[in-house]
Scaffold this active site. Sequence first.
Site, PDB file in Angstrom:
ATOM      1  N   ASP A 186     -12.083 -41.685   3.800  1.00  0.00           N
ATOM      2  CA  ASP A 186     -12.566 -40.766   3.226  1.00  0.00           C
ATOM      3  C   ASP A 186     -11.107 -39.591   2.185  1.00  0.00           C
ATOM      4  O   ASP A 186     -11.775 -39.385   1.750  1.00  0.00           O
ATOM      5  CB  ASP A 186     -12.929 -39.508   4.376  1.00  0.00           C
ATOM      6  CG  ASP A 186     -14.139 -39.758   5.087  1.00  0.00           C
ATOM      7  OD1 ASP A 186     -14.407 -40.964   4.504  1.00  0.00           O
ATOM      8  OD2 ASP A 186     -14.378 -39.342   6.565  1.00  0.00           O
ATOM      9  N   GLU A 229      -9.776 -42.906  17.767  1.00  0.00           N
ATOM     10  CA  GLU A 229     -10.082 -43.357  16.204  1.00  0.00           C
ATOM     11  C   GLU A 229      -9.584 -43.642  15.733  1.00  0.00           C
ATOM     12  O   GLU A 229      -9.963 -45.209  14.842  1.00  0.00           O
ATOM     13  CB  GLU A 229     -10.939 -42.138  15.527  1.00  0.00           C
ATOM     14  CG  GLU A 229     -11.926 -41.407  14.608  1.00  0.00           C
ATOM     15  CD  GLU A 229     -12.221 -40.457  13.760  1.00  0.00           C
ATOM     16  OE1 GLU A 229     -11.784 -39.279  14.113  1.00  0.00           O
ATOM     17  OE2 GLU A 229     -12.364 -40.423  13.529  1.00  0.00           O
TER      18      GLU A 229
HETATM   19  C1  9WN Z   1     -17.545 -38.256   7.014  1.00  0.00           C
HETATM   20  C2  9WN Z   1     -18.086 -41.101  11.495  1.00  0.00           C
HETATM   21  C3  9WN Z   1     -17.591 -41.082  10.356  1.00  0.00           C
HETATM   22  C4  9WN Z   1     -17.330 -42.485   9.733  1.00  0.00           C
HETATM   23  C5  9WN Z   1     -15.587 -42.582   8.499  1.00  0.00           C
HETATM   24  C6  9WN Z   1     -14.570 -41.450   9.123  1.00  0.00           C
HETATM   25  C7  9WN Z   1     -15.019 -40.261   9.440  1.00  0.00           C
HETATM   26  C8  9WN Z   1     -16.520 -38.630   8.205  1.00  0.00           C
HETATM   27  C9  9WN Z   1     -16.332 -36.781   8.819  1.00  0.00           C
HETATM   28  O1  9WN Z   1     -15.603 -39.801  10.376  1.00  0.00           O
HETATM   29  O2  9WN Z   1     -15.972 -39.145   8.186  1.00  0.00           O
HETATM   30  O3  9WN Z   1     -18.109 -39.464   7.082  1.00  0.00           O
HETATM   31  O4  9WN Z   1     -16.512 -36.040   9.092  1.00  0.00           O
HETATM   32  O5  9WN Z   1     -14.845 -37.279   8.548  1.00  0.00           O
HETATM   33  O6  9WN Z   1     -13.387 -41.472   7.744  1.00  0.00           O
HETATM   34  O7  9WN Z   1     -15.324 -43.482   8.424  1.00  0.00           O
HETATM   35  O8  9WN Z   1     -18.599 -43.378   9.218  1.00  0.00           O
HETATM   36  O9  9WN Z   1     -17.122 -42.299  12.403  1.00  0.00           O
END
Ligand code: 9WN
Length: 433
Positions: free
Chosen positions: A168, A400
């Site tokens: 992200d 994470e």
């Molecule tokens: C936005 C769910 C997701 C992962 C992504 C990670 C994070 C979300 C956020 O969490 O993104 O999609 O709200 O930050 O970067 O890779 O799929 O675990």
Amino acid sequence: MSKMRNKAIEILKANWRDGYTVPSKNLYPYQWKWDSGFIAIGLAHFDQKMAEREVETLLNAQWINGFIPHIVFHKVSDTYFPGPNFHRADLHPLANKEYPSTGMTQPPVLGFTLERMHEIAKDKKESLQFIKNNIDRVYKNHQYFYNNRDPKDEGLVYIYHNWESGTDNSPLWDPIFETIDAPVYNFERRDTSIIDPSERPTKREYDYYLHIIDIAKEHNYNDAKIAEFSPFLVQDPLFNSMLIKSNSALISLYKMIGGNEDKIEQLEQWQEKSITSFNRKLYDKDLGAYIHYDLRNDKPIRMVSSSSFSPLYAGIPNKDQAEALVRTMMDKFGGEDMYLCASFDPSTDKFNPKKYWRGPVWINLNWMLYHGLLDYGFNDLAQRVKSDSIEILEKVGFYEYFDPRKSIYKGDVKGYGGSDFSWSAALFLDLTE
Ligand code: 9WN
């Protein structure tokens, strides 16, 4: 090891929500696309049916045009922003009205997920039936990508939002955001009341994220309009590697179930075109790495991240390129004081070992790199990626993301971001089977 494996299973069971798995309680209370694939691989190690349901639930949220959304909002939750009322994916005429979702996607994991699940499955007959029942929906998703996300007909698909990449807030996107004039939004972040803000994207970054969605909404999430107007339009080597890896998996699975010659032929055509363009356009010989391409501003993004090495997982590089990738990985990321593999180039001043995708180690990328390195015969380095991953998880638990600097792992250290994170648990099960 068996204690850790039991803990991983416990986490996955606790994050299970009757048909799908949340990535992390509260922080991510919905079903995410690429998470779901990695999670299903982990579930398959102790419950084949649960793994199949995970995939089936995601596929049930597929749109009429084959698109699969990045988040499926199964149950409304007030612990995550932005939710369905901001995204308004229902503006798209072909959206799936039964499953509220976002109007963006995430990397195409389902092809290789099905293949890996089948390798793990104890009941092969049942697994084959499951594949027969579902494979066409995955094929349709690939068809969606090639028909709608490749405006120059190059065999390389674009992403129109950094959230589509899965990585992200990588520094990769900084130069693109500099070209965008985003307003200042007034909204309440939920993530930063759960996680230390120093480990998450900034408020200003969120302004850009929301603004790009608003532009897509103005065009009712129409792909052609997005290709024309989105200020963010990128060919991402990680995303395209996963598509190519999933193409290969679909070819093998279709051959296994028999028939479907037309689909196999189409997949092979996509594959050839994609791999050729990938090596022509996304390989940077001087950097010894694959890079992103900014399609909107028509220029390469010459930075090295863990995504730069992901083509190994899809069999894209030739032998010389693979050797160059390994040299780059060792030179920039592989110092003795570092765990592999930092998510962004530690030799630059953009590297931040604590902040999300700007430096920390992520287990899903390590899992891909491990398999890619093994496939190319770099056994020692593959084993290092695997043992580094296991060592970090054993030291701090199933977080994470993780600090790549070995020196900080003494005393009371923890991982970063969400705790009891599903794909860290799931892929640990797969790495240590
Ligand atoms: C936005 C769910 C997701 C992962 C992504 C990670 C994070 C979300 C956020 O969490 O993104 O999609 O709200 O930050 O970067 O890779 O799929 O675990």
